[in-house]
Design a protein around this motif. Structure first.
Motif, PDB file in Angstrom:
ATOM      1  N   TYR A   1       0.934  -1.149   0.167  1.00  0.00           N
ATOM      2  CA  TYR A   1      -0.050   0.068  -0.065  1.00  0.00           C
ATOM      3  C   TYR A   1       0.896   1.274   0.053  1.00  0.00           C
ATOM      4  O   TYR A   1       2.079   1.340   0.648  1.00  0.00           O
ATOM      5  CB  TYR A   1      -0.862   0.234   1.200  1.00  0.00           C
ATOM      6  CG  TYR A   1      -2.004  -0.994   1.185  1.00  0.00           C
ATOM      7  CD1 TYR A   1      -3.131  -0.755   0.561  1.00  0.00           C
ATOM      8  CD2 TYR A   1      -1.794  -2.142   1.957  1.00  0.00           C
ATOM      9  CE1 TYR A   1      -4.166  -1.631   0.510  1.00  0.00           C
ATOM     10  CE2 TYR A   1      -2.936  -3.143   1.847  1.00  0.00           C
ATOM     11  CZ  TYR A   1      -4.001  -2.947   1.184  1.00  0.00           C
ATOM     12  OH  TYR A   1      -4.934  -3.873   1.075  1.00  0.00           O
ATOM     13  N   GLY A   2       0.438   2.072  -0.662  1.00  0.00           N
ATOM     14  CA  GLY A   2       1.085   3.510  -0.859  1.00  0.00           C
ATOM     15  C   GLY A   2       0.731   4.283   0.498  1.00  0.00           C
ATOM     16  O   GLY A   2       0.106   4.005   1.279  1.00  0.00           O
TER      17      GLY A   2
ATOM     18  N   ASN B   1      -0.418   7.416   2.910  1.00  0.00           N
ATOM     19  CA  ASN B   1      -1.709   8.151   3.037  1.00  0.00           C
ATOM     20  C   ASN B   1      -1.365   9.343   3.539  1.00  0.00           C
ATOM     21  O   ASN B   1      -0.263   9.894   4.043  1.00  0.00           O
ATOM     22  CB  ASN B   1      -2.539   7.653   4.230  1.00  0.00           C
ATOM     23  CG  ASN B   1      -3.066   6.146   4.055  1.00  0.00           C
ATOM     24  OD1 ASN B   1      -3.211   5.897   2.856  1.00  0.00           O
ATOM     25  ND2 ASN B   1      -3.742   5.517   5.017  1.00  0.00           N
TER      26      ASN B   1
ATOM     27  N   LYS C   1      -6.788   9.909   3.356  1.00  0.00           N
ATOM     28  CA  LYS C   1      -6.656   9.450   1.686  1.00  0.00           C
ATOM     29  C   LYS C   1      -5.558   8.986   1.470  1.00  0.00           C
ATOM     30  O   LYS C   1      -4.420   9.463   1.886  1.00  0.00           O
ATOM     31  CB  LYS C   1      -7.024  10.956   1.152  1.00  0.00           C
ATOM     32  CG  LYS C   1      -8.496  11.503   1.457  1.00  0.00           C
ATOM     33  CD  LYS C   1      -8.943  12.093   0.424  1.00  0.00           C
ATOM     34  CE  LYS C   1     -10.325  12.827   0.870  1.00  0.00           C
ATOM     35  NZ  LYS C   1     -11.535  12.814   0.032  1.00  0.00           N
ATOM     36  N   ARG C   2      -5.479   8.209   0.325  1.00  0.00           N
ATOM     37  CA  ARG C   2      -4.344   7.809  -0.304  1.00  0.00           C
ATOM     38  C   ARG C   2      -3.683   8.700  -0.999  1.00  0.00           C
ATOM     39  O   ARG C   2      -4.403   9.278  -1.844  1.00  0.00           O
ATOM     40  CB  ARG C   2      -4.683   6.412  -1.016  1.00  0.00           C
ATOM     41  CG  ARG C   2      -5.413   5.434  -0.209  1.00  0.00           C
ATOM     42  CD  ARG C   2      -4.987   3.984  -0.930  1.00  0.00           C
ATOM     43  NE  ARG C   2      -5.369   3.005  -0.226  1.00  0.00           N
ATOM     44  CZ  ARG C   2      -5.046   2.222   0.856  1.00  0.00           C
ATOM     45  NH1 ARG C   2      -3.808   2.810   1.576  1.00  0.00           N
ATOM     46  NH2 ARG C   2      -5.575   1.257   1.642  1.00  0.00           N
TER      47      ARG C   2
ATOM     48  N   THR D   1      -1.948   5.620  -5.805  1.00  0.00           N
ATOM     49  CA  THR D   1      -2.604   4.349  -6.122  1.00  0.00           C
ATOM     50  C   THR D   1      -1.679   3.735  -7.141  1.00  0.00           C
ATOM     51  O   THR D   1      -1.148   4.175  -8.115  1.00  0.00           O
ATOM     52  CB  THR D   1      -4.037   4.289  -6.100  1.00  0.00           C
ATOM     53  OG1 THR D   1      -4.266   5.308  -7.392  1.00  0.00           O
ATOM     54  CG2 THR D   1      -4.717   4.971  -5.030  1.00  0.00           C
ATOM     55  N   PHE D   2      -2.147   2.503  -7.321  1.00  0.00           N
ATOM     56  CA  PHE D   2      -1.478   1.694  -8.417  1.00  0.00           C
ATOM     57  C   PHE D   2      -2.592   0.892  -9.131  1.00  0.00           C
ATOM     58  O   PHE D   2      -3.312   0.448  -8.513  1.00  0.00           O
ATOM     59  CB  PHE D   2      -0.274   0.933  -7.964  1.00  0.00           C
ATOM     60  CG  PHE D   2       0.546   1.566  -7.284  1.00  0.00           C
ATOM     61  CD1 PHE D   2       1.701   2.379  -7.793  1.00  0.00           C
ATOM     62  CD2 PHE D   2       0.823   1.879  -5.849  1.00  0.00           C
ATOM     63  CE1 PHE D   2       2.646   3.056  -7.149  1.00  0.00           C
ATOM     64  CE2 PHE D   2       1.535   2.392  -5.036  1.00  0.00           C
ATOM     65  CZ  PHE D   2       2.626   3.160  -5.802  1.00  0.00           C
ATOM     66  N   SER D   3      -2.146   0.431 -10.343  1.00  0.00           N
ATOM     67  CA  SER D   3      -2.794  -0.448 -11.132  1.00  0.00           C
ATOM     68  C   SER D   3      -2.524  -1.932 -10.478  1.00  0.00           C
ATOM     69  O   SER D   3      -1.656  -2.007  -9.739  1.00  0.00           O
ATOM     70  CB  SER D   3      -2.699  -0.594 -12.607  1.00  0.00           C
ATOM     71  OG  SER D   3      -1.160  -1.052 -12.754  1.00  0.00           O
ATOM     72  N   LYS D   4      -3.640  -2.820 -10.919  1.00  0.00           N
ATOM     73  CA  LYS D   4      -3.405  -4.256 -10.082  1.00  0.00           C
ATOM     74  C   LYS D   4      -2.190  -4.579 -10.776  1.00  0.00           C
ATOM     75  O   LYS D   4      -1.229  -5.436  -9.730  1.00  0.00           O
ATOM     76  CB  LYS D   4      -4.594  -4.879 -10.639  1.00  0.00           C
ATOM     77  CG  LYS D   4      -4.532  -6.352 -10.130  1.00  0.00           C
ATOM     78  CD  LYS D   4      -5.859  -7.178 -10.310  1.00  0.00           C
ATOM     79  CE  LYS D   4      -5.982  -8.536  -9.868  1.00  0.00           C
ATOM     80  NZ  LYS D   4      -7.278  -9.049 -10.239  1.00  0.00           N
TER      81      LYS D   4
ATOM     82  N   ALA E   1       0.721  -2.972  -8.470  1.00  0.00           N
ATOM     83  CA  ALA E   1       0.797  -3.309  -7.177  1.00  0.00           C
ATOM     84  C   ALA E   1       1.161  -4.537  -6.931  1.00  0.00           C
ATOM     85  O   ALA E   1       2.273  -4.856  -6.054  1.00  0.00           O
ATOM     86  CB  ALA E   1      -0.515  -3.202  -6.587  1.00  0.00           C
TER      87      ALA E   1
END
Length: 91
Positions: free
Chosen positions: A49-50, A52, A56-57, A60-63, A66
């Protein structure tokens, strides 16, 4: 993609997901992300996980990205499991 810093965390035994390490990663020569978390589920599944920003994050990353980040972090954690050169235990 490479891990710049990794710090092992003390897992919480009864949590659904437990943070096992925090790390900084270089995604490309132009992009670095600090404060990533590597977590482990009760069934052994590991996810990244990135950081926060408040509630809030901040990234974020694509599947696919990640999964690649998690694979890179797990490989580094396993490689350095017995070494204290770059991985330190935090409380």
């Amino acid at each position: 993609m490479r891990i710049l810093r990794m710090e092992r965390a003390s897992p919480v035994q009864d949590a659904t997901y437990s943070t096992i390490a925090t790390f900084d990663i270089e995604l490309s020569p132009h992009v670095r992300v600090s404060g990533m978390r590597l977590v482990e589920a009760a069934d052994g599944t590991r996810l990244s996980y990135g950081p926060n920003a408040g509630s809030k994050r901040s990234v974020t990353f694509s599947k696919e990205a990640a999964a690649q980040i998690t694979e890179t972090a797990v490989r580094e954690l396993e490689r350095d499991r017995k070494s204290n050169d770059r991985i330190k235990t935090s409380s």
